[in-house]
Write a protein that holds these residues in place. Sequence first.
Motif, short mmCIF file in Angstrom:
data_model
loop_
_atom_site.label_atom_id
_atom_site.label_comp_id
_atom_site.label_asym_id
_atom_site.label_seq_id
_atom_site.Cartn_x
_atom_site.Cartn_y
_atom_site.Cartn_z
N UNK A 134 0.86 -1.19 0.00
CA UNK A 134 0.00 0.00 0.00
C UNK A 134 0.89 1.23 0.00
N UNK A 135 0.64 2.14 -0.94
CA UNK A 135 1.44 3.36 -1.03
C UNK A 135 0.52 4.56 -0.78
N UNK A 136 0.74 5.24 0.34
CA UNK A 136 -0.05 6.41 0.70
C UNK A 136 0.71 7.63 0.20
N UNK A 137 0.07 8.45 -0.65
CA UNK A 137 0.80 9.60 -1.19
C UNK A 137 0.11 10.92 -0.85
N UNK A 138 0.93 11.98 -0.85
CA UNK A 138 0.43 13.32 -0.57
C UNK A 138 1.08 14.32 -1.52
N UNK A 139 0.88 15.59 -1.22
CA UNK A 139 1.27 16.67 -2.12
C UNK A 139 2.76 16.67 -2.50
N UNK A 140 3.61 16.07 -1.67
CA UNK A 140 5.04 16.01 -1.99
C UNK A 140 5.33 15.24 -3.26
N UNK A 141 4.46 14.28 -3.59
CA UNK A 141 4.61 13.52 -4.82
C UNK A 141 4.31 14.42 -6.03
N UNK A 142 3.23 15.20 -5.91
CA UNK A 142 2.89 16.11 -7.00
C UNK A 142 3.89 17.27 -7.09
N UNK A 143 4.53 17.59 -5.96
CA UNK A 143 5.57 18.63 -5.98
C UNK A 143 6.66 18.26 -6.97
N UNK A 144 6.90 16.96 -7.13
CA UNK A 144 7.91 16.49 -8.09
C UNK A 144 7.50 16.82 -9.53
N UNK A 145 6.21 17.08 -9.73
CA UNK A 145 5.72 17.50 -11.06
C UNK A 145 5.52 19.01 -11.15
N UNK A 146 5.87 19.71 -10.07
CA UNK A 146 5.75 21.17 -10.09
C UNK A 146 4.45 21.71 -9.51
N UNK A 147 3.65 20.87 -8.87
CA UNK A 147 2.42 21.35 -8.22
C UNK A 147 2.79 21.81 -6.81
N UNK A 148 2.42 23.02 -6.41
CA UNK A 148 2.76 23.47 -5.05
C UNK A 148 2.10 22.60 -3.99
N UNK A 149 2.80 22.39 -2.86
CA UNK A 149 2.21 21.63 -1.76
C UNK A 149 1.25 22.54 -0.99
N UNK A 150 0.60 21.99 0.03
CA UNK A 150 -0.34 22.79 0.81
C UNK A 150 0.35 23.59 1.91
N UNK A 151 1.35 22.97 2.53
CA UNK A 151 1.88 23.57 3.75
C UNK A 151 3.35 23.97 3.64
N UNK A 152 3.78 24.24 2.42
CA UNK A 152 5.13 24.76 2.26
C UNK A 152 5.22 26.16 2.85
N UNK A 153 6.44 26.62 3.02
CA UNK A 153 6.67 27.91 3.66
C UNK A 153 6.02 29.05 2.88
N UNK A 154 6.00 28.91 1.56
CA UNK A 154 5.50 30.02 0.75
C UNK A 154 4.10 29.76 0.20
N UNK A 155 3.50 28.64 0.64
CA UNK A 155 2.21 28.30 0.06
C UNK A 155 1.12 29.15 0.68
N UNK A 156 0.57 29.99 -0.13
CA UNK A 156 -0.39 30.93 0.35
C UNK A 156 -1.20 31.39 -0.85
N UNK A 157 -2.52 31.49 -0.68
CA UNK A 157 -3.34 32.07 -1.75
C UNK A 157 -3.99 33.31 -1.16
#
Length: 306
Positions: free
Chosen positions: A23-46
């Motif tokens: 079983x592989x549980x994945x989160x935003x860090x995987x998509x970060x490898x494709x250039x999608x910003x994570x949710x809780x990075x230091x600069x992640x803000x909308x």
Amino acid sequence: LFLIRLSDMSEFRKAFAKAKNIAIITGAGVSAESGVPTFRGEHEKWRKWHSQVHLNKEAMSDYNILPSELHSLNLSTWIYPPPSLPQDLASPEAFSRNPSRVWEFYHYRRELVLDKKPSAVHLAIAECEARLKKQGRSVVVITQCQDDLHRQAGSKHVLKIHGSLLETRCMSCGQVTVNKQSPICAALKSKGAPGANVSDAQIPVDKLPRCEERDCRGLLRPNVVFFGETLDSHILTNVEKEMELCDLCLVVGTSSIVYPAAMFGPRVAARGVPVAEFNMNTTPKTEYFMYHFQGPCGTTLPPALA
Ligand code: BJW
Ligand code: ZN
């Protein structure tokens, strides 16, 4: 430390060679490898919304959060509720109060993921599933990501527990529809800019995305799981089944602070099953896991699954 990490990987490789159901549980860090910003990075803000975590004491006891985990949850304050939480953007209340603002946020996120391609991690996971299948072994991906990158990489068995940015759900008739239009409607064209000084577009509700089912015209919402909403019970049942079945578990690129997903890995570990975390940093759950491989998962994961 270097030596410890080397021996960890060879131990992990032994567990991997023996495992029948992974079983592989994945989160935003995987998509970060494709250039999608994570949710809780230091600069992640909308605009003014930051994705910090603020817990009240009731919530902590609801979820059995240990006092020892508190410091790693990075709680700067106990004021509750704090101002400008993402919960004020990704919640059913926010959507009914201000659907235009919430749609601007999701329009921005949709446009971000639409042109992204699967990364080396997505591809390694998909390739691993195909290879192991021929040996009568299984791989399931349990993902918190709302993009489509696992499927695009070729993963077949994917449980999307937090929904999809590229699907809509009708508030009136409940119809769920895949929707990859860019922009999703004329009024949202070039809206949703994340800058702190951008003001709300205040789009009238009849100009927001509407249902195209016959005679419905209901307001559409993104088919994602907002804070405070329960996860799809059918998907959750499947997750429970996979958690019971697996004899190796990987937790990749997730901060392990959003529940219930944050307890999937620790629950598997509690059965004595090896769990390996792949993350840039340690998380509140690292101490529960047998292995921790630190670094970008695009570098650490492909050799682990080769
Ligand atoms: C890399 C990397 C690289 C970077 N390589 N690694 C208090 C305590 C406990 C729970 C609650 C509470 N108050 C409320 C709750 C419940 C709430 C919750 O958990 N809140 C927490 C914030 C505390 N949960 C819910 O509401 C859930 N529903 C529920 O529980 O229902 C019952 C209930 C309701 C209310 C009260 C009580 C019970 C639903 C959760 C839905 C989450 N939805 C979101 C938004 C979806 C919509 C959208 O797209 O906007 O889903 S939140 C957001 O976080 C998104 C993600 O799927 C989710 C998880 O984030 P993820 O993937 O972990 O990303 P990050 O950014 O946090 O972390 C990235 C990680 O990758 C980091 O660790 C990096 O180091 C790492 N990384 N680059 C490797 N290259
Ligand atoms: Zn409808």
